[in-house]
Design an enzyme around this catalytic site. Structure first.
Site, PDB file in Angstrom:
ATOM      1  CB  CYS A  47      40.431  44.351  42.653  1.00  0.00           C
ATOM      2  SG  CYS A  47      39.548  42.882  42.109  1.00  0.00           S
ATOM      3  CB  CYS A  49      40.972  40.937  44.091  1.00  0.00           C
ATOM      4  SG  CYS A  49      40.779  41.373  42.380  1.00  0.00           S
ATOM      5  CG  ASP A  50      42.233  42.843  47.419  1.00  0.00           C
ATOM      6  OD1 ASP A  50      42.726  41.712  47.293  1.00  0.00           O
ATOM      7  OD2 ASP A  50      42.702  43.850  46.871  1.00  0.00           O
TER       8      ASP A  50
END
Ligand code: NAP
Length: 328
Positions: free
Chosen positions: A133, A136-137
């Site tokens: 992701c 997300c990261d």
């Protein structure tokens, strides 16, 4: 006892909820404890959902869908389904909290989960430089050198997004031709920070406690070489989330839940499926939303066809007024 429980809160689940709620069916939506909103919660700008000419952020789109469903009376529970009893006319849904809900009908709209490469280093270093992701990261990879694996729209989108953080992004693809749409390809190819590594697969991901590189294998001549990296983003597609029903509902050879023609009817009367979990091909937010509509309308027809309380549920295919699934 409910009339309908909807499992899943992506575009299919929430659209089914909007239609079911507007039909006064007071649906209960089991939205998941950590993945509420589905895959679009991990997306940045959605440019192809009709009605948003300036694009809309994935999470904003999902919030609007949720609010629209709630406005008409859908109830949303942020919990995970741990067990399903779908066989009889009353469907029982057990949640992680221990709560048990029952309904005449269930819509299964659990979407899909990121596909894994399936190698040892990937498992070992997941969350330690291996991610599924970018939104997300990505932030953790400021000024780092990273790679995105895959050649589809997801890989192009993630690679382009990650150039906001990383100093360099390799796109590692197993062929010499991308699967991604032209507009997504062109955007990635024009980006100076992105370098394509063609005809290459990842034989292993290297590192003890964190990713230090990958072992690349040339898919044409089989030669191997190491590429130093700080992170690997895997974007090689998704698999339908069917673990709750794999021994309960008929599945297709592709692993999706089998439905009857263009309907949402599964192999069990009163159980309907929608969205990515039935779709091995198109998998767009808008196609998932339309599939949720189909499911809600099928539920309405099914409930209308149920006899007096306690009477056995009719076979879905025999319900009067149900559109012929194979009719054009
Ligand atoms: P996809 O289109 O199935 O592409 C998967 C890519 O990963 C392919 O290039 C495939 O290679 C590669 N791949 C698959 N298994 C692999 C493995 N084991 N090792 C190495 N490479 C592997 O999946 P996606 O990119 O996630 O897209 C899925 C759907 O969502 C598509 O319909 C796409 O259009 C849509 N989507 C749309 C947007 C958007 O419009 N904004 C964004 C993301 C996704 P091959 O090409 O060799 O098969």
């Amino acid at each position: 006892m409910r009339q309908v429980i909807i499992i899943g809160s992506g575009p299919a689940g929430y659209t089914a909820a909007i239609y079911a709620a507007r039909a006064n069916l007071a649906p209960l939506v089991i939205a998941s404890s950590v993945e509420a909103g589905g895959e679009l919660m991990n997306t940045t700008e959605v440019e192809n959902f009709p009605g948003f000419p300036e694009a809309i952020m994935g999470p904003d789109l999902m919030t609007k869908m949720q609010q629209q469903a709630e406005r008409f009376g859908a109830e949303i529970v942020y919990d995970d389904v741990v067990d399903l009893d779908l066989a009889g006319p009353t469907k029982t849904v057990t949640l992680g909290s221990g709560a048990v809900h029952q309904a005449d009908a269930v819509v299964f709209a659990t979407g899909s989960a990121p596909r894994k490469i399936g190698i040892d280093g990937e498992r070992r270093l997941s969350g330690r430089g291996v991610s599924y992701c970018a939104t997300c990261d990505g932030f953790f990879f400021r000024e780092k050198v990273i790679a995105v694996v895959g050649g589809g729209d997801s890989a192009m989108e993630e690679a382009t997004f990650l150039t906001k953080f990383a100093s360099k992004v390799y796109v590692i693809h197993r062929r010499d031709e991308l699967r991604a749409s032209k507009i997504m390809q062109d955007r990635a190819i024009a980006n100076d920070k992105i370098e394509f590594v063609w005809n290459a697969e990842i034989a292993d991901i290297l590192g003890e406690d964190a990713v230090t590189g990958v072992l690349l294998r040339d898919t044409v001549d089989g030669t191997e070489r190491e590429l130093p990296l700080d992170g690997v983003f895997v974007a090689i597609g998704n698999d339908p989330r069917t673990h709750l029903v794999h021994d309960k509902l008929a599945l297709t050879p592709e692993g999706t839940v089998q439905v009857d023609g263009r309907s949402s009817r599964t192999s069990i009367p009163g159980v309907f499926a929608a969205g990515d979990v039935i779709d091995p091909t198109y998998r767009q937010a808008v196609t998932a939303a339309s599939s949720g509509t189909v499911a809600a309308l099928d539920v309405e027809h099914y409930l209308a066809g149920l006899g007096e309380a306690g009477a056995p549920a009719p076979d879905a295919a025999e319900i009067d007024g149900l559109p012929d699934a194979d009719a054009a």
